[in-house]
Write a protein that holds these residues in place. Structure first.
Motif, PDB file in Angstrom:
ATOM      1  N   GLU A 103      -4.684  13.312  -3.827  1.00 60.79           N
ATOM      2  CA  GLU A 103      -3.979  12.472  -2.854  1.00 60.79           C
ATOM      3  C   GLU A 103      -4.726  11.151  -2.742  1.00 60.79           C
ATOM      4  N   VAL A 104      -3.992  10.045  -2.894  1.00 62.78           N
ATOM      5  CA  VAL A 104      -4.629   8.733  -2.914  1.00 62.78           C
ATOM      6  C   VAL A 104      -3.856   7.723  -2.075  1.00 62.78           C
ATOM      7  N   GLU A 105      -4.574   6.681  -1.662  1.00 62.11           N
ATOM      8  CA  GLU A 105      -3.977   5.505  -1.040  1.00 62.11           C
ATOM      9  C   GLU A 105      -4.275   4.349  -1.981  1.00 62.11           C
ATOM     10  N   VAL A 106      -3.232   3.642  -2.392  1.00 67.39           N
ATOM     11  CA  VAL A 106      -3.368   2.606  -3.416  1.00 67.39           C
ATOM     12  C   VAL A 106      -2.759   1.307  -2.910  1.00 67.39           C
ATOM     13  N   THR A 107      -3.500   0.219  -3.075  1.00 65.94           N
ATOM     14  CA  THR A 107      -3.010  -1.108  -2.706  1.00 65.94           C
ATOM     15  C   THR A 107      -2.922  -1.948  -3.978  1.00 65.94           C
ATOM     16  N   TRP A 133     -12.947  11.771  -8.008  1.00 65.99           N
ATOM     17  CA  TRP A 133     -11.732  12.241  -7.342  1.00 65.99           C
ATOM     18  C   TRP A 133     -10.460  11.953  -8.137  1.00 65.99           C
ATOM     19  N   PHE A 134     -10.557  11.167  -9.213  1.00 65.64           N
ATOM     20  CA  PHE A 134      -9.371  10.807 -10.001  1.00 65.64           C
ATOM     21  C   PHE A 134      -9.004  11.993 -10.894  1.00 65.64           C
ATOM     22  N   MET A 170      -7.980   1.728  -4.911  1.00 64.50           N
ATOM     23  CA  MET A 170      -7.482   3.102  -4.841  1.00 64.50           C
ATOM     24  C   MET A 170      -8.599   3.948  -4.238  1.00 64.50           C
ATOM     25  N   ARG A 171      -8.200   4.818  -3.310  1.00 65.33           N
ATOM     26  CA  ARG A 171      -9.192   5.688  -2.693  1.00 65.33           C
ATOM     27  C   ARG A 171      -8.552   7.037  -2.401  1.00 65.33           C
ATOM     28  N   PRO A 172      -9.366   8.087  -2.410  1.00 64.94           N
ATOM     29  CA  PRO A 172      -8.827   9.405  -2.063  1.00 64.94           C
ATOM     30  C   PRO A 172      -8.553   9.477  -0.569  1.00 64.94           C
ATOM     31  N   THR A 200       0.859  -1.183   0.000  1.00 67.75           N
ATOM     32  CA  THR A 200       0.000   0.000   0.000  1.00 67.75           C
ATOM     33  C   THR A 200       0.892   1.228   0.000  1.00 67.75           C
ATOM     34  N   VAL A 201       0.615   2.152  -0.921  1.00 68.33           N
ATOM     35  CA  VAL A 201       1.371   3.401  -1.004  1.00 68.33           C
ATOM     36  C   VAL A 201       0.408   4.574  -0.934  1.00 68.33           C
ATOM     37  N   ARG A 202       0.928   5.689  -0.436  1.00 69.17           N
ATOM     38  CA  ARG A 202       0.157   6.943  -0.374  1.00 69.17           C
ATOM     39  C   ARG A 202       0.937   8.000  -1.128  1.00 69.17           C
TER      40      ARG A 202
END
Length: 112
Positions: free
Chosen positions: A74-78, A68-69, A100-102, A28-30
């Motif tokens: 700013e997103v958190e993506v797994t 939001w894309f 992916m979520r904001p 998971t990255v932000r």
């Protein structure tokens, strides 16, 4: 006899391939969304301890219809890193996102 050996060897190779893909470690990255230099590509820019990593989003189309894309979001993506992926983009670590979520609104203070 030779056909049987070839079939068994092929089966083992197939199982090994599935095992390697199944063992890919999900991370998971932000960060924030940015466009690649080449048209049509999207990056997740992650800044940690003064170091910047760029993850090339391999499946951006899956998320592009989300409100939001957008550039700078700013997103958190797994997902998983796909180092063996071949792309036309010359930047970023190939990354296949599962979710992916904001995580917040990026506010432009116009230089303030």
């Amino acid at each position: 006899m030779m056909k049987r050996l070839l079939m068994i060897a092929s089966l083992f190779a197939f199982i090994a391939l599935l095992t390697m893909q199944a063992s890919a470690k999900e991370i998971t990255v932000r960060g924030h969304l940015a466009q690649t230099v080449e048209a049509g590509g999207w990056l997740i820019i992650v800044e940690t301890d003064g170091k910047t990593d760029k993850y090339l989003l391999l499946n951006a189309k899956r998320f592009q219809r989300e409100s939001w894309f957008r550039l700078g979001a700013e997103v958190e993506v797994t997902g998983v890193i796909k180092r063996d992926a071949v792309t036309i983009y010359q930047e970023g670590i190939p990354f296949a996102a599962r979710t992916m979520r904001p995580i917040g609104a990026k506010i432009n203070h116009r230089g303030r």
